[in-house]
Motif scaffolding. Structure first.
Motif, PDB file in Angstrom:
ATOM      1  N   PHE A 349       0.820  -1.209   0.000  1.00 33.13           N
ATOM      2  CA  PHE A 349       0.000   0.000   0.000  1.00 33.13           C
ATOM      3  C   PHE A 349       0.857   1.262   0.000  1.00 33.13           C
ATOM      4  O   PHE A 349       0.425   2.306  -0.513  1.00 33.13           O
ATOM      5  CB  PHE A 349      -0.947  -0.013   1.197  1.00 33.13           C
ATOM      6  CG  PHE A 349      -2.082  -1.005   1.068  1.00 33.13           C
ATOM      7  CD1 PHE A 349      -2.396  -1.597  -0.146  1.00 33.13           C
ATOM      8  CD2 PHE A 349      -2.857  -1.343   2.171  1.00 33.13           C
ATOM      9  CE1 PHE A 349      -3.441  -2.499  -0.276  1.00 33.13           C
ATOM     10  CE2 PHE A 349      -3.915  -2.247   2.053  1.00 33.13           C
ATOM     11  CZ  PHE A 349      -4.204  -2.826   0.837  1.00 33.13           C
ATOM     12  N   THR A 350       2.056   1.184   0.545  1.00 34.01           N
ATOM     13  CA  THR A 350       2.978   2.329   0.467  1.00 34.01           C
ATOM     14  C   THR A 350       3.357   2.607  -0.985  1.00 34.01           C
ATOM     15  O   THR A 350       3.419   3.766  -1.419  1.00 34.01           O
ATOM     16  CB  THR A 350       4.231   2.074   1.317  1.00 34.01           C
ATOM     17  OG1 THR A 350       3.849   1.935   2.694  1.00 34.01           O
ATOM     18  CG2 THR A 350       5.223   3.234   1.194  1.00 34.01           C
ATOM     19  N   ASP A 351       3.604   1.551  -1.748  1.00 37.10           N
ATOM     20  CA  ASP A 351       3.912   1.728  -3.177  1.00 37.10           C
ATOM     21  C   ASP A 351       2.755   2.434  -3.891  1.00 37.10           C
ATOM     22  O   ASP A 351       2.970   3.344  -4.714  1.00 37.10           O
ATOM     23  CB  ASP A 351       4.176   0.373  -3.840  1.00 37.10           C
ATOM     24  CG  ASP A 351       5.462  -0.280  -3.362  1.00 37.10           C
ATOM     25  OD1 ASP A 351       6.317   0.444  -2.800  1.00 37.10           O
ATOM     26  OD2 ASP A 351       5.614  -1.502  -3.531  1.00 37.10           O
ATOM     27  N   ILE A 352       1.538   2.023  -3.599  1.00 39.51           N
ATOM     28  CA  ILE A 352       0.360   2.653  -4.212  1.00 39.51           C
ATOM     29  C   ILE A 352       0.270   4.117  -3.805  1.00 39.51           C
ATOM     30  O   ILE A 352       0.004   4.998  -4.636  1.00 39.51           O
ATOM     31  CB  ILE A 352      -0.919   1.888  -3.814  1.00 39.51           C
ATOM     32  CG1 ILE A 352      -0.943   0.514  -4.505  1.00 39.51           C
ATOM     33  CG2 ILE A 352      -2.173   2.683  -4.162  1.00 39.51           C
ATOM     34  CD1 ILE A 352      -2.056  -0.389  -4.014  1.00 39.51           C
ATOM     35  N   HIS A 353       0.499   4.384  -2.534  1.00 44.57           N
ATOM     36  CA  HIS A 353       0.409   5.759  -2.022  1.00 44.57           C
ATOM     37  C   HIS A 353       1.376   6.684  -2.769  1.00 44.57           C
ATOM     38  O   HIS A 353       1.004   7.781  -3.217  1.00 44.57           O
ATOM     39  CB  HIS A 353       0.736   5.750  -0.527  1.00 44.57           C
ATOM     40  CG  HIS A 353       0.235   6.951   0.211  1.00 44.57           C
ATOM     41  ND1 HIS A 353      -0.080   6.939   1.545  1.00 44.57           N
ATOM     42  CD2 HIS A 353       0.005   8.232  -0.185  1.00 44.57           C
ATOM     43  CE1 HIS A 353      -0.501   8.135   1.920  1.00 44.57           C
ATOM     44  NE2 HIS A 353      -0.437   8.936   0.885  1.00 44.57           N
TER      45      HIS A 353
END
Length: 375
Positions: A349-353
């Motif tokens: 989810f950090t990558d998506i953020h």
């Protein structure tokens, strides 16, 4: 401008604020919600008039919605605004934009319809409808570029608003929730139609979780007074007044930040959950006929934005008939117990953020100004 749901109201309000910084004399009018109105938007109709759920809800309200669109089109053609911005609500906005563009009014559609998921043939109508698309997600611009439709990737404003890290302990302290308690956020939807289908299942799921984890607490953010009353009615029907529910007015991000795991009805709330980087279970129910139609049109293997953006199943999706309290509770308890998986989910989810954090309002405002021909 026309926005038809709470998520569109949020998007449009940020765009209005950014445009007012650059164009102090600008005026905004059309259909919108409270966040837009707080920025000075003149709402000729409230966005609730367009907030319908599924094919058959739309059919039941067709006459009223068609009448609003007819009257709105006449007013816009009479007043001839410098630009029209349809914010999501494609079933309402695209037909209106076709007519306005044909009449020489510049049109922008903010939020690409989900042509990557279903009804890909709509791209031809979109080409007739818009002078430019403002796309929120990175997989969208190539589709429009291939079709020769002007597009600007602006990212998603939630990625700008939500910090890269959300302190669970700080949120719990602010909400006066015990630091060590197992906390589950329950987000059954923002519309009354969603609550009608989901509220009882969410209450029953909480009961199941509590039976296996007696110290569990449940935080339930609800968007409106009406949806809060619906959830309270479900608690009464299910004889669940003994369960430790904390009902909040709004504050969805606080609920998600306080939680160890969340149960979220598919929609923008699943993206909020991903940006806060907690494990979640995505669920959804619609009427049987609506589900049958959608199942034959959907091209994506996933319905939840976190999984769509990751291109894989990062978190489970439990939908329609499979969305029983037993199945949902089992999935929530499994995620709660798996701390190693929680770290892997947070990394994904950090990558998506980072991908979505694009200073959205400023990019969108710049695209609008370019369409206006203003230097």
């Amino acid at each position: 401008m026309v926005a038809g749901e709470a998520s569109g109201d949020l998007l449009a309000s940020h765009l209005i604020a950014a445009l007012k910084e650059r164009l102090p004399a600008v005026e905004f009018f059309g259909i919108g919600g409270p966040k837009m109105q707080a920025q000075g938007f003149d709402a000729w109709w409230p966005l609730e008039k367009l907030s319908v759920m599924g094919y058959f809800d739309a059919l039941r309200n067709f006459r009223e919605i068609a009448g609003i669109r007819r009257r709105l089109k006449k007013r816009l053609l009479d007043q001839r605004p410098d630009i029209f911005i349809g914010v999501d609500a494609p079933d309402f906005n695209l037909g209106l934009e076709v007519d306005l563009k044909a009449a020489g009014i510049t049109t922008i559609h903010y939020v690409s319809p989900s042509i990557w998921a279903w009804r890909g043939g709509r791209i031809k109508k979109i080409g007739r409808a818009v002078n430019r698309i403002l796309a929120l997600f990175p997989m969208e611009p190539p589709l429009y570029q291939k079709a020769g439709i002007p597009v600007t990737y602006v990212g998603h404003p939630l990625a700008d608003i939500i910090p890269l890290e959300t302190s669970q302990s700080a949120v719990r302290e602010a909400l006066q929730i015990p630091a060590k308690a197992p906390v589950f956020a329950l987000l059954p939807g923002s519309r009354q139609g969603e609550l009608a289908l989901m509220a009882d299942t969410f209450v029953q799921t909480a009961r199941q979780v509590r039976e296996h984890l007696p110290e569990a607490l449940f935080v339930v953010p609800l968007a409106t007074r009406e949806t809060r009353l619906q959830f309270e009615a479900a608690i009464y029907r299910q004889q669940a007044a003994d369960l430790p529910f904390r009902l909040l007015f709004g504050h969805a991000q606080d609920a998600l930040g306080a939680a160890d795991v969340s149960l979220v009805a598919s929609g923008t709330a699943t993206l909020e959950a991903a940006l806060i980087k907690r494990p979640l279970v995505i669920t959804y129910k619609v009427t049987g006929a609506t589900y049958w139609i959608a199942r034959h049109l959907v091209r994506q293997p996933f319905v939840g934005l976190p999984n769509v953006l990751a291109g894989r199943e990062v978190v489970p999706e439990i939908l329609q008939d499979a969305a029983t309290p037993e199945n949902l509770a089992a999935a929530l308890l499994k995620l709660y117990a798996d701390k190693e998986n929680a770290r892997a989910v947070a990394d994904a989810f950090t990558d998506i953020h980072l991908q979505l954090r694009q200073n959205t309002a400023e990019k969108a405002a710049q695209a609008v100004i370019e369409c206006l021909g203003t230097p």
